[in-house]
Design an enzyme around this catalytic site. Structure first.
Site, PDB file in Angstrom:
ATOM      1  N   THR A 159       0.871  -1.186   0.000  1.00 56.72           N
ATOM      2  CA  THR A 159       0.000   0.000   0.000  1.00 56.72           C
ATOM      3  C   THR A 159       0.904   1.231   0.000  1.00 56.72           C
ATOM      4  OG1 THR A 159      -0.244  -0.273   2.404  1.00 56.72           O
ATOM      5  CG2 THR A 159      -2.044  -1.067   1.022  1.00 56.72           C
ATOM      6  N   LYS A 202       3.829  -7.011   4.016  1.00 58.52           N
ATOM      7  CA  LYS A 202       3.596  -5.612   3.675  1.00 58.52           C
ATOM      8  C   LYS A 202       3.443  -4.873   4.991  1.00 58.52           C
ATOM      9  CE  LYS A 202       0.344  -3.318   3.611  1.00 58.52           C
ATOM     10  NZ  LYS A 202      -0.135  -2.259   4.588  1.00 58.52           N
ATOM     11  N   THR A 249       1.428  -6.658  13.516  1.00 48.49           N
ATOM     12  CA  THR A 249       1.633  -5.292  13.049  1.00 48.49           C
ATOM     13  C   THR A 249       1.627  -5.125  11.539  1.00 48.49           C
ATOM     14  OG1 THR A 249       4.055  -5.318  12.984  1.00 48.49           O
ATOM     15  CG2 THR A 249       3.040  -4.880  15.099  1.00 48.49           C
ATOM     16  N   GLU A 273       6.751   4.715   6.957  1.00 53.29           N
ATOM     17  CA  GLU A 273       6.266   5.826   6.143  1.00 53.29           C
ATOM     18  C   GLU A 273       7.090   7.086   6.414  1.00 53.29           C
ATOM     19  OE1 GLU A 273       1.632   4.351   5.741  1.00 53.29           O
ATOM     20  OE2 GLU A 273       2.180   5.787   7.297  1.00 53.29           O
ATOM     21  N   ASN A 283       0.153  10.429   5.378  1.00 54.35           N
ATOM     22  CA  ASN A 283      -1.078  10.068   6.063  1.00 54.35           C
ATOM     23  C   ASN A 283      -2.144  11.153   5.960  1.00 54.35           C
ATOM     24  OD1 ASN A 283      -0.782   7.349   7.543  1.00 54.35           O
ATOM     25  ND2 ASN A 283       1.193   8.352   7.793  1.00 54.35           N
ATOM     26  N   THR A 327      -6.988  10.690  -0.326  1.00 55.93           N
ATOM     27  CA  THR A 327      -7.295  11.654  -1.390  1.00 55.93           C
ATOM     28  C   THR A 327      -6.464  11.402  -2.636  1.00 55.93           C
ATOM     29  OG1 THR A 327      -5.651  13.165  -0.481  1.00 55.93           O
ATOM     30  CG2 THR A 327      -7.926  13.412   0.259  1.00 55.93           C
TER      31      THR A 327
END
Length: 396
Positions: free
Chosen positions: A147, A173, A184, A268, A391, A396
């Site tokens: 993702t 992932k 997790t 991230e 995040n 969007t």
């Protein structure tokens, strides 16, 4: 690792673009064992559990499975009874195409929470997945479940049980919603070793506790966290001797540790991979609590990003964790550079040297409480502007 080497006897995989991801990339995978496999799973501790978690927890009770089907782009979480029906339908459709029982199919999903799966897209995609099954497609499956990940996560171990050679291959992932409170993330592990169901379940629990439960990116625990392991016995080994079982546990832990470290490295927006090693705690529970408190502190993590040896933030995180500690007994090192001794600074010179070390992509924070003999380790990362951007714009 050459993609041609990424396989396990008796396992096939496939991936396809069902149209669930915004970028129209591959977003569904199927893993299939040619022979009935012993299976075990570990699932999220979050009280809000996604539909595929609920269904798979029921399917895996018998300790047997033949297939794993997973999608990215939609978590099928917080979707009520319709979400459960859709997860069950996914298993039924997959089973029908493969000629197996629905309860032999395990399901996993990842993506946006609160949106119903578009089952029309899955109905069209599942036949494509079954037709595309191949022994050399596992690397593509690892890519399809991504993702916000920036790279696929794959780890392979080869060992021997008696005279038989076996393999353990894991894919995973995960880059956000990573917190040590179970798996997790999503991880699927395949092995051709011949092993008893009780042994496999014990091995998985042991390795999860020492790998996926000891990583954190942002302190959040997902609704969808799942680890599956399937063992189809096609290596042909006899019943495992104590030494063989020990060797398997070592290999499984190696695979899962590799995957866990990749998840944090790919956190991230992360620019730093940081190992928190804490020792000298009064109890095992306090060692875990203290190490996790440091690893999850936003102030500590932003200091990592700023390459600032701000040991005061580490001391504060320890002090508020509720553990047994005395400030004057605590020492802190960045790698081998001691910046705190007896609860006070060792000087600006060492802090500057430590700050230079923190410019590396990876470093270690070593903490000694000097309160006992217990220790614990957690792998974490820094907190960056990019994490916020990723995040803030996720939907969007």
């Amino acid at each position: 690792m050459d993609k041609k080497d990424i396989f396990v006897n008796g396992f096939k995989a496939s991936s396809t673009a069902a149209g669930l991801k915004k970028n129209k990339a591959a977003d569904m995978i199927l893993i299939y064992s040619e022979r009935e496999a012993v299976a075990a799973g570990v699932f999220t501790t979050n009280k809000v559990k996604a539909a595929p978690v609920v269904v798979s927890m029921e399917h895996i009770l018998k300790g047997r499975a033949r297939a794993v089907i997973a999608n990215a782009g939609n978590a099928n979480a917080c979707t009520g009874s319709e979400g459960i029906k859709n997860a069950e339908m996914t298993a039924e459709l997959t089973a029908r195409e493969l000629g197996i029982k629905p309860e032999e199919v395990l399901i996993a999903s990842t993506g946006v929470i609160g949106t119903q799966l578009d089952m029309g897209k899955l109905i069209e995609a599942i036949p494509r997945l079954t037709k595309a099954l191949s022994w050399d497609n596992i690397p593509f499956a690892a890519e399809a479940i991504m993702t916000t990940d920036s790279f696929p996560k794959i780890s392979l171990f080869e060992g021997k049980a008696g005279k038989s050679t076996y393999r353990i291959l894991g894919i995973a992932k995960g880059a956000g919603m990573i917190m040590p409170n179970m798996a997790t993330m999503l991880s699927f592990i395949m092995t051709d070793i011949n092993i008893e169901a009780a042994q496999l379940k014990k091995s998985l629990s042991y390795s999860v506790e020492r790998s996926f439960n000891r990583i954190t990116v942002d302190g959040d625990t997902s609704t969808n966290d799942t680890v599956f392991i399937l063992a189809n016995g096609m290596a042909g080994n006899d019943a495992l001797s104590p030494d063989d079982y020990k060797g398997f546990n070592k290999g499984l832990l190696e695979v899962m540790n590799n995957l866990a470290t990749m998840v944090v490295k790919d956190g991230e927006g992360a620019t730093k991979l940081v190992f928190i090693n804490l020792k000298g705690a009064a109890s095992e529970k306090e060692a875990m609590t203290a190490a996790r408190n440091v690893a999850n502190s936003y102030l500590v993590k932003t200091a990592f990003y700023g390459q600032d040896a701000n040991w005061g933030r580490i001391m504060a995180a320890l002090g508020r964790s509720g553990i047994t500690m005395e400030e004057r007994e605590t020492s802190i090192c960045i790698d081998d550079i001691k910046i705190v001794e007896g609860g006070i600074s060792t000087g600006t010179g060492r802090e500057q040297t430590a700050a230079e070390r923190m410019k590396n992509r990876s470093f270690t924070v070593n903490i000694d409480l000097n309160m006992g003999d217990h220790e614990y380790s957690v792998t974490t990362c820094d907190l960056t502007h990019e994490y916020v951007s990723i995040n803030a714009n996720y939907r969007t």
